[in-house]
Scaffold this motif. Structure first.
Motif, short mmCIF file in Angstrom:
data_model
loop_
_atom_site.label_atom_id
_atom_site.label_comp_id
_atom_site.label_asym_id
_atom_site.label_seq_id
_atom_site.Cartn_x
_atom_site.Cartn_y
_atom_site.Cartn_z
N ILE A 108 0.83 -1.19 0.00
CA ILE A 108 0.00 0.00 0.00
C ILE A 108 0.87 1.25 0.00
N ALA A 109 1.97 1.21 0.74
CA ALA A 109 2.88 2.36 0.77
C ALA A 109 3.43 2.67 -0.62
N GLU A 110 3.74 1.63 -1.40
CA GLU A 110 4.24 1.84 -2.75
C GLU A 110 3.15 2.42 -3.65
N SER A 111 1.92 1.96 -3.49
CA SER A 111 0.81 2.53 -4.28
C SER A 111 0.63 4.01 -3.97
N LYS A 112 0.76 4.38 -2.70
CA LYS A 112 0.64 5.79 -2.34
C LYS A 112 1.76 6.61 -2.98
N ARG A 113 2.97 6.07 -2.91
CA ARG A 113 4.11 6.79 -3.48
C ARG A 113 3.95 6.98 -4.97
N ARG A 114 3.53 5.92 -5.67
CA ARG A 114 3.39 6.01 -7.11
C ARG A 114 2.22 6.90 -7.52
N ALA A 115 1.19 6.92 -6.69
CA ALA A 115 0.07 7.82 -6.98
C ALA A 115 0.52 9.28 -6.95
N GLU A 116 1.35 9.62 -5.99
CA GLU A 116 1.87 10.99 -5.91
C GLU A 116 2.78 11.30 -7.10
N ALA A 117 3.57 10.31 -7.49
CA ALA A 117 4.53 10.53 -8.58
C ALA A 117 3.87 10.56 -9.95
N ASP A 118 2.89 9.67 -10.17
CA ASP A 118 2.33 9.46 -11.51
C ASP A 118 1.01 10.17 -11.75
N GLY A 119 0.31 10.55 -10.67
CA GLY A 119 -1.00 11.16 -10.81
C GLY A 119 -2.12 10.14 -10.69
N ALA A 120 -3.34 10.64 -10.48
CA ALA A 120 -4.47 9.77 -10.19
C ALA A 120 -4.85 8.87 -11.37
N ALA A 121 -5.00 9.45 -12.55
CA ALA A 121 -5.49 8.67 -13.70
C ALA A 121 -4.52 7.56 -14.08
N ALA A 122 -3.23 7.88 -14.14
CA ALA A 122 -2.23 6.87 -14.50
C ALA A 122 -2.17 5.77 -13.46
N THR A 123 -2.29 6.15 -12.19
CA THR A 123 -2.27 5.16 -11.11
C THR A 123 -3.49 4.25 -11.19
N ALA A 124 -4.65 4.83 -11.41
CA ALA A 124 -5.87 4.04 -11.50
C ALA A 124 -5.81 3.06 -12.66
N SER A 125 -5.33 3.50 -13.81
CA SER A 125 -5.21 2.63 -14.97
C SER A 125 -4.21 1.50 -14.72
N ARG A 126 -3.08 1.84 -14.11
CA ARG A 126 -2.06 0.84 -13.84
C ARG A 126 -2.57 -0.23 -12.88
N ILE A 127 -3.26 0.20 -11.82
CA ILE A 127 -3.79 -0.76 -10.86
C ILE A 127 -4.90 -1.60 -11.48
N ALA A 128 -5.76 -0.98 -12.28
CA ALA A 128 -6.84 -1.73 -12.94
C ALA A 128 -6.28 -2.84 -13.82
N ALA A 129 -5.15 -2.63 -14.44
CA ALA A 129 -4.54 -3.66 -15.29
C ALA A 129 -4.17 -4.90 -14.50
N THR A 130 -3.84 -4.74 -13.21
CA THR A 130 -3.47 -5.90 -12.40
C THR A 130 -4.68 -6.77 -12.05
N TRP A 131 -5.87 -6.25 -12.28
CA TRP A 131 -7.08 -7.00 -11.94
C TRP A 131 -7.38 -8.09 -12.95
N PHE A 132 -6.69 -8.07 -14.09
CA PHE A 132 -6.98 -9.00 -15.18
C PHE A 132 -5.78 -9.90 -15.45
N LEU A 133 -6.05 -11.14 -15.73
CA LEU A 133 -4.98 -12.09 -16.03
C LEU A 133 -4.17 -11.61 -17.22
N ASP A 134 -4.83 -11.02 -18.22
CA ASP A 134 -4.15 -10.55 -19.42
C ASP A 134 -3.87 -9.05 -19.39
N GLY A 135 -3.98 -8.43 -18.23
CA GLY A 135 -3.65 -7.02 -18.09
C GLY A 135 -4.45 -6.12 -19.02
N ARG A 136 -3.78 -5.18 -19.64
CA ARG A 136 -4.45 -4.20 -20.51
C ARG A 136 -5.03 -4.84 -21.78
#
Length: 239
Positions: free
Chosen positions: A109-137
């Motif tokens: 969770i600490a890494e997600s927080k750090r990356r959210a600050e560095a990358d911004g909300a939309a990029a973070t949300a998209s990146r995390i959403a990709a992990t929800w799928f076996l085939d990613g994006r």
């Protein structure tokens, strides 16, 4: 026939359940700060989200219901199951756990927080959403899930992560009275098997459904099978 209330998880929204067919009324909520309520102030405690859901259902005039919680929504559902036990018939804990620190997650969770600050909300949300799928994006269900996730603000991302990080429901699992289905994709990158096993073994009336070849979004990866498992359980299957 009681309605099924659907509580989404971190970066989710009520629209994610569009393909779920259970043969009864469904009530797909959007939590404050996410989905269609992305302009509202998010909450920073799992218990506060649970209280909000209970109040919302009361305002809607819902006297009895079945309850499904996904991911962070499963944590919320565990709290609701204890707070509002007299109104809930059956409980589905989907791709979730009882330990909010998420041991075994694809990143801390600490890494997600750090990356959210560095990358911004939309990029973070998209990146995390990709992990929800076996085939990613490349997964067919990724784009609509990512579009919902990307509505969350940076403050909502931090609030959701803070809420999970501070929560544990482990000690209360034996107090969940409802017949419960624990549902999990066997390639989930967010909730590892020990979390699932703990729910299954500690909740007194729990059954288990493991879906092969799916990650964190079984409802979007294998929607027909997901819906069939829900129907079987809600219509009187075990437990």
């Amino acid at each position: 026939m009681t309605p099924l209330v659907l509580v989404h998880g971190f970066l989710g929204g009520g629209a994610q359940w569009a393909g779920v067919e259970v043969g009864r009324e469904t009530v797909a909520l959007d939590l404050p700060g996410f989905g269609a309520r992305c302009d509202e102030a998010p909450m920073t405690q799992i218990g506060a989200f649970a209280d909000w859901v209970v109040a919302e259902l009361t305002a809607l005039g819902i006297d009895r219901y079945d309850l499904l919680g996904h991911s962070m929504g499963g944590m919320i559902a565990q709290e609701i199951a204890r707070r509002d036990r007299v109104r809930i018939d059956r409980l589905i804990l989907y791709a979730t756990g009882a330990t909010g620190l998420l041991p075994g997650r694809f990143e801390t969770i600490a890494e997600s927080k750090r990356r959210a600050e560095a990358d911004g909300a939309a990029a973070t949300a998209s990146r995390i959403a990709a992990t929800w799928f076996l085939d990613g994006r490349a997964a067919p269900g990724f784009a609509p899930c990512a579009a919902i996730a990307e509505r969350a603000s940076l403050s909502a991302i931090h609030a959701g992560l803070d809420a999970m990080e501070a929560w544990s429901g482990d000690a209360h699992l034996p107090d969940i009275p409802q017949g419960t289905l624990v549902l999990w994709g066997d390639r989930d990158r967010t909730y590892a098997w020990p979390q699932i096993e703990r729910l299954w073994s500690a909740i007194p009336r729990a059954g288990l459904a493991v879906v092969p070849g799916c990650a964190h979004a079984v409802h979007a990866e294998k929607p027909a099978l997901f819906s069939a498992l829900l129907r079987d359980f809600l219509d009187g299957g075990p437990p």
